[in-house]
Design a protein around this motif. Structure first.
Motif, PDB file in Angstrom:
ATOM      1  N   ARG A 184     -41.267  65.888 -67.949  1.00 34.43           N
ATOM      2  CA  ARG A 184     -42.016  64.821 -68.643  1.00 34.43           C
ATOM      3  C   ARG A 184     -42.637  65.353 -69.937  1.00 34.43           C
ATOM      4  O   ARG A 184     -42.621  64.663 -70.971  1.00 34.43           O
ATOM      5  CB  ARG A 184     -43.100  64.246 -67.733  1.00 34.43           C
ATOM      6  N   ILE A 185     -43.151  66.575 -69.890  1.00 34.36           N
ATOM      7  CA  ILE A 185     -43.765  67.175 -71.086  1.00 34.36           C
ATOM      8  C   ILE A 185     -42.714  67.419 -72.162  1.00 34.36           C
ATOM      9  O   ILE A 185     -42.922  67.106 -73.342  1.00 34.36           O
ATOM     10  CB  ILE A 185     -44.498  68.477 -70.709  1.00 34.36           C
ATOM     11  N   VAL A 186     -41.562  67.976 -71.766  1.00 27.70           N
ATOM     12  CA  VAL A 186     -40.502  68.258 -72.725  1.00 27.70           C
ATOM     13  C   VAL A 186     -39.965  66.956 -73.332  1.00 27.70           C
ATOM     14  O   VAL A 186     -39.756  66.870 -74.548  1.00 27.70           O
ATOM     15  CB  VAL A 186     -39.367  69.079 -72.062  1.00 27.70           C
ATOM     16  N   LEU A 187     -39.747  65.945 -72.496  1.00 30.62           N
ATOM     17  CA  LEU A 187     -39.248  64.669 -73.025  1.00 30.62           C
ATOM     18  C   LEU A 187     -40.252  64.047 -73.989  1.00 30.62           C
ATOM     19  O   LEU A 187     -39.860  63.476 -75.017  1.00 30.62           O
ATOM     20  CB  LEU A 187     -38.917  63.712 -71.880  1.00 30.62           C
ATOM     21  N   ALA A 188     -41.525  64.166 -73.675  1.00 34.35           N
ATOM     22  CA  ALA A 188     -42.542  63.639 -74.609  1.00 34.35           C
ATOM     23  C   ALA A 188     -42.478  64.373 -75.942  1.00 34.35           C
ATOM     24  O   ALA A 188     -42.667  63.761 -77.006  1.00 34.35           O
ATOM     25  CB  ALA A 188     -43.927  63.777 -73.977  1.00 34.35           C
ATOM     26  N   GLY A 189     -42.177  65.679 -75.898  1.00 34.08           N
ATOM     27  CA  GLY A 189     -42.051  66.439 -77.137  1.00 34.08           C
ATOM     28  C   GLY A 189     -40.803  66.096 -77.929  1.00 34.08           C
ATOM     29  O   GLY A 189     -40.793  66.204 -79.148  1.00 34.08           O
ATOM     30  N   LEU A 190     -39.754  65.666 -77.267  1.00 37.79           N
ATOM     31  CA  LEU A 190     -38.516  65.284 -77.939  1.00 37.79           C
ATOM     32  C   LEU A 190     -38.576  63.868 -78.504  1.00 37.79           C
ATOM     33  O   LEU A 190     -37.873  63.532 -79.456  1.00 37.79           O
ATOM     34  CB  LEU A 190     -37.321  65.372 -76.978  1.00 37.79           C
ATOM     35  N   ARG A 191     -39.429  63.041 -77.928  1.00 34.70           N
ATOM     36  CA  ARG A 191     -39.499  61.621 -78.307  1.00 34.70           C
ATOM     37  C   ARG A 191     -40.013  61.462 -79.716  1.00 34.70           C
ATOM     38  O   ARG A 191     -40.973  62.109 -80.128  1.00 34.70           O
ATOM     39  CB  ARG A 191     -40.431  60.892 -77.322  1.00 34.70           C
ATOM     40  N   ALA A 192     -39.359  60.618 -80.473  1.00 36.57           N
ATOM     41  CA  ALA A 192     -39.817  60.323 -81.830  1.00 36.57           C
ATOM     42  C   ALA A 192     -41.155  59.616 -81.762  1.00 36.57           C
ATOM     43  O   ALA A 192     -41.376  58.775 -80.890  1.00 36.57           O
ATOM     44  CB  ALA A 192     -38.780  59.458 -82.554  1.00 36.57           C
ATOM     45  N   THR A 193     -42.057  59.946 -82.656  1.00 39.88           N
ATOM     46  CA  THR A 193     -43.401  59.358 -82.613  1.00 39.88           C
ATOM     47  C   THR A 193     -43.375  57.864 -82.868  1.00 39.88           C
ATOM     48  O   THR A 193     -44.269  57.146 -82.463  1.00 39.88           O
ATOM     49  CB  THR A 193     -44.335  60.042 -83.629  1.00 39.88           C
ATOM     50  N   THR A 194     -42.354  57.368 -83.542  1.00 40.64           N
ATOM     51  CA  THR A 194     -42.274  55.932 -83.830  1.00 40.64           C
ATOM     52  C   THR A 194     -41.666  55.158 -82.663  1.00 40.64           C
ATOM     53  O   THR A 194     -41.696  53.950 -82.652  1.00 40.64           O
ATOM     54  CB  THR A 194     -41.425  55.679 -85.077  1.00 40.64           C
ATOM     55  N   ALA A 195     -41.110  55.893 -81.666  1.00 42.83           N
ATOM     56  CA  ALA A 195     -40.449  55.194 -80.549  1.00 42.83           C
ATOM     57  C   ALA A 195     -41.467  54.573 -79.644  1.00 42.83           C
ATOM     58  O   ALA A 195     -42.562  55.047 -79.484  1.00 42.83           O
ATOM     59  CB  ALA A 195     -39.580  56.187 -79.765  1.00 42.83           C
TER      60      ALA A 195
END
Length: 195
Positions: A184-195
């Motif tokens: 969950r932490i890694v996916l949050a880091g990969l997620r674009a901030t505008t998503a």
């Protein structure tokens, strides 16, 4: 035809011989998960409930059996990536693939070895196919604005693999679902901030 299917179809042995080959394949999958790709023919035969002579009569070699089992498992992961590419929501598809990819690596010592180190098996084509599917998944998400554009697709397999952990770190015990929490932490880091 998968590598295991090719192994099963060699010389079209009798029904009882086919059953023994299937038992050896199941035992090899379990042994690869538990022990890794260094598992011995004797251990596989023991797990299958057959003698070592039966092992060598039914499969060409330990290496051929392990090659077939690991190759098929990697192609199962490739299939998961292809399914994820069909998800109408690129981010959801990517997250689903990521969870299945990490879970399989966490649960199988041998697959973790095969995907992470230079093992004695010849896996160039299955690994190339897996790399291509991961590239497509990441680029699809980036085009949809779901994954940060500054992350090269090649970094993603490393990021996903980093979520696996040992049983302890700095004196803290890992939770039973530690890899899911890390993911969950890694996916949050990969997620674009505008998503």
């Amino acid at each position: 035809m998968s590598a295991v299917e090719r192994l099963l179809s060699e010389d079209a042995p009798r029904a009882d011989a086919q059953r023994n080959v299937r038992r050896l394949v199941v035992a090899a999958r379990e042994a690869v998960a538990d022990v890794g790709v260094g598992v011995t023919a004797h251990e596989i035969a023991r797990r299958a409930g057959v003698g070592i002579g039966t092992f060598y009569r039914r499969v060409p070699s330990r290496e051929a059996l392990l090659q077939a089992v690991v190759e098929d498992t990697i192609y199962e992961i490739v299939g998961l990536a292809r399914q994820a590419l069909q998800d109408p929501d690129p981010w959801h598809g990517f997250c689903s693939f990521a969870a299945e990819f990490v879970q399989l690596r966490a649960m199988s010592c041998g697959i973790n070895e095969a995907l992470g180190t230079d093992c004695a098996l010849t896996l160039d084509q299955p690994l190339a196919d897996l790399r291509e599917q991961i590239r497509l998944l990441v680029e699809r998400c980036q085009q949809a604005g779901a994954v940060r554009g500054d992350v090269p697709w090649q970094d993603v397999p490393f990021a996903l693999t980093s979520v696996m952990t040992g049983n302890r770190t700095i004196g803290l015990p890992a939770a039973d679902d530690q890899w899911r929490r890390n993911l969950r932490i890694v996916l949050a880091g990969l997620r674009a901030t505008t998503a």
